[in-house]
Scaffold this active site. Structure first.
Site, PDB file in Angstrom:
ATOM      1  N   ASP A 252       3.739  -5.427   3.755  1.00 30.76           N
ATOM      2  CA  ASP A 252       3.320  -4.040   3.589  1.00 30.76           C
ATOM      3  C   ASP A 252       1.991  -3.825   4.320  1.00 30.76           C
ATOM      4  O   ASP A 252       1.100  -4.680   4.249  1.00 30.76           O
ATOM      5  CB  ASP A 252       3.153  -3.770   2.087  1.00 30.76           C
ATOM      6  CG  ASP A 252       2.881  -2.319   1.791  1.00 30.76           C
ATOM      7  OD1 ASP A 252       3.724  -1.482   2.124  1.00 30.76           O
ATOM      8  OD2 ASP A 252       1.797  -2.020   1.229  1.00 30.76           O
TER       9      ASP A 252
ATOM     10  N   GLU B 285       4.924  -3.728   8.481  1.00 26.92           N
ATOM     11  CA  GLU B 285       4.486  -2.425   8.965  1.00 26.92           C
ATOM     12  C   GLU B 285       3.269  -2.629   9.867  1.00 26.92           C
ATOM     13  O   GLU B 285       2.205  -3.016   9.373  1.00 26.92           O
ATOM     14  CB  GLU B 285       4.077  -1.528   7.798  1.00 26.92           C
ATOM     15  CG  GLU B 285       5.211  -1.156   6.867  1.00 26.92           C
ATOM     16  CD  GLU B 285       4.723  -0.258   5.726  1.00 26.92           C
ATOM     17  OE1 GLU B 285       5.357   0.789   5.499  1.00 26.92           O
ATOM     18  OE2 GLU B 285       3.732  -0.581   5.066  1.00 26.92           O
TER      19      GLU B 285
END
Ligand code: CA
Length: 633
Positions: A323, A352
């Site tokens: 993340d 990400e």
């Protein structure tokens, strides 16, 4: 050198930390260089008032250690650390399990937590990242809705149930996911997070991007949150069930921030050290969640690395999704990747490549998309793919290639995306938009837990289109995902037109704490949308049949993937004898290359067995693809 760099120089420690438990003794070790004194408190359970024993610890250059003889398996513990004259009682940041809400750690001899047959449970094989097909799923969403016959609703244990069905009698659960053809289930956060009260049985939902204890499973998904051993065994049983189906498990890991910083276990153990600060001394907030984890510091780097290796080794997790990976420094990620590959050469890593806000660490040191080349073999989500196909996620009504924005310009972008977004393609695209030259580094997706589902986005962005057209567009979008070079990714339920309607109309674009009614997988949709589920399944089967759709190097793609414009944004992609004609327009289009074709996908069906033999030119109906293999003479 700042104070933390000085601290690292003087105190960084490379040995084992936590509670290392055997039948004979347990060794405790905690890194806390600011502490003037430390002790470990031993408790009979996770809630009793007083410890039954407290043992002093001794410091060896900032590492406080002690050894307690006897079998402590199942005993709960905390550390009392005296810092600046004040005593902080805290859970061990390395604790392997805990009681409800992760307040006290548990001493665990992990070899006693393995389910039957665990030694035979094997990581899934993955020869190339481009062979993966990723399926993003929330543990509670999977089984909480009454449309499924699960017994262990909302729990890890639901994954171990066989023979579950919907009201129509269709197979659901892992059997269904396996038949869909995906290779890995990517689980939303399933380590211990803080937003759900584990002691309360009322329905509660959160995505779980609020980490408290990184090294243990979340208690609310366990059948008994108060007993630390149950969650450990049930998590392993879930992984084992996935492996028995030939499916890998990817964990969504959130090492970029913690639920709260002030008073967190990290802060109580070494105040300030594990978080980044701005020049004025206040916490930086590149995560938009209140704080950010200082991955670049020696002991934070070690923590992330130890934590990942523990999940890979102890729980046999097959991969990790990072993340807000743009907040993590590339040196840490590369070290982790190296160690993880030593444990499992088939591990898959992606994340990400962006942040949630400004970050004080030099951008060149962080795993942003623009630095993808610095983290080889760590893939990144392609927001270019996501937004190029169906319009920006930040503007609900915005359109892309499939939903009204098709033209010669968006067709150029789509050609680039179909090639994995590589450099030096014979395609018009701004050079600064290109961030990778490795097809194994781009995760191609249009829908994830964030933002509107694909079908909801199509509703909002094409208000004048009828349902039939929206379904056609959905199927065309799926074809672009599964026929593109790179790594395909879908959200669970995307294949059955998942929707997150709000009670008062409209759709939920940020359902992180919305009720089950919004979030859960409605398994009856498999029956209602059988054609669409079959279509997704067929596309995945096609992808798995033809290695040309899973090319492993940029050079191969540059050499073999060719395009022809058909007009209005429609285009033909040719790879050797394979032809895909993508038609985003509302009129049928013809690819003028007569021949004998085996057709595998058209506007209605998709399959890895030819649907029919076709002679002449290929025609793609409005808002659809035709995919065929040309007979070579
Ligand atoms: Ca929790």
């Amino acid at each position: 050198m700042n104070i933390y760099e000085k601290m690292d120089k003087k105190y960084a420690y490379d040995g084992a930390l936590g509670a290392i438990c055997t039948r004979e003794k347990t060794e405790f070790a905690v890194w806390s260089p600011y502490a003037e004194g430390a002790s470990v408190n031993l408790y009979r359970d996770s809630v009793c008032e007083k410890p039954y024993n407290t043992v002093e610890m001794r410091s060896e250059n900032g590492v406080w250690k002690t050894e307690v003889s006897g079998d402590l398996h199942g005993v709960y513990y905390t550390y009392s650390l005296t810092i600046g004259g004040k005593v902080n009682e805290t859970i061990d940041i390395y604790a392997q399990s805990a009681g409800a809400n992760g307040i006290r750690g548990m001493v665990a001899d992990m070899s006693h937590t393995n389910p039957k047959g665990w030694e035979k449970s094997e990581y899934v094989k993955l020869n190339s990242y481009t062979d993966a097909v990723l399926y993003e799923l929330h543990i509670r969403d999977f089984s909480i809705d009454k449309s499924g016959s699960f017994k262990h609703r909302g729990k890890f244990a639901a994954f171990t149930e066989n023979g579950v069905t919907n009201a129509n009698g269709d197979k659901i659960g892992l059997d269904y996911i396996k038949e869909l053809g995906v290779t890995h289930i990517h689980l939303l956060p399933s380590f211990d997070y803080g937003s759900v009260d584990e002691t309360d049985d009322k329905p509660q939902f959160n995505w779980g991007y609020d980490p408290v204890n990184y090294n243990m499973p979340e208690g609310s998904y366990s059948s008994d949150a108060s007993d630390g051993l149950t969650r450990v065994t049930e998590f392993k049983e879930m992984v084992q069930a996935a492996h028995n189906h030939g499916l890998g498990i990817v964990m969504d890991v959130v090492y970029n921030h913690t639920y709260f910083a002030k008073g967190s276990p990290f802060d109580k153990t070494v105040p300030g050290y594990y978080y980044r600060h701005k020049k004025n001394g206040i916490l930086s907030d590149g995560s938009a969640c209140g704080n950010e984890f200082a991955s670049e510091r020696a002991m934070a780097r070690k923590f992330i690395c130890d934590s990942l290796c523990m999940w890979a080794k102890e729980y046999k997790v097959d991969g990790f999704r990072f993340d807000l990976m743009g907040l993590i420094d590339v040196e840490t990620l590369n070290l982790c990747a190296k160690k993880l590959r030593e444990i499992n050469p088939n591990v898959i890593l992606y994340g990400e490549g962006w942040t949630g806000g400004a970050c004080p660490l030099d951008e060149n040191l962080r795993a942003m998309k623009k630095n993808a080349v610095k983290v080889p073999n760590i893939a990144m989500f392609s927001d270019d793919f996501r937004d190029g196909l169906k319009g920006s996620v930040f503007i609900a009504k915005d359109t892309g290639y499939v939903n009204g924005g098709a033209n010669s310009e968006s067709a150029e972008l789509v050609k680039s995306l179909l090639c994995g977004g590589l450099k030096n393609l014979d395609i018009k695209r701004d050079a600064d938009e290109i961030w990778t030259d490795d097809p194994g580094q781009t995760v191609n997706y249009v829908e994830a837990h964030d933002n509107l589902t694909l079908f909801d986005k199509l509703h909002v962005s094409c208000p004048k289109s009828d349902e039939k057209t929206l379904i056609a567009i959905d199927k065309l979008t799926a074809a672009l995902i599964f026929l593109a070079q790179g790594i395909p990714f879908i959200q669970a339920g995307q294949e059955m037109l998942r929707s997150k309607p709000l009670p008062d109309g409209g759709f939920d674009e940020n359902s992180y704490k919305s009720p089950d009614a919004v979030n859960s997988i409605k398994w009856n949709k498999i029956a209602e949308n059988k054609d669409i589920v079959d279509y997704y399944r067929g596309l995945i089967a096609i992808r798995r049949k033809f290695p040309q759709l899973r090319l492993r190097s940029a050079d191969e793609i540059r050499e073999r993937v060719k395009f022809e414009d058909i007009g209005g944004g429609a285009l033909a992609m040719c790879i050797d004898g394979l032809v895909a004609v993508f038609n985003p327009t509302n009129k049928s289009v013809t690819f003028k290359k007569p021949g004998n074709y085996d057709v595998y996908a058209d506007e209605r069906n998709a399959s890895d067995k030819p649907l029919r033999r076709h002679s002449g030119n290929l025609v793609a109906e409005p808002h659809s693809v035709i995919f065929a293999e040309r007979e070579t003479v």
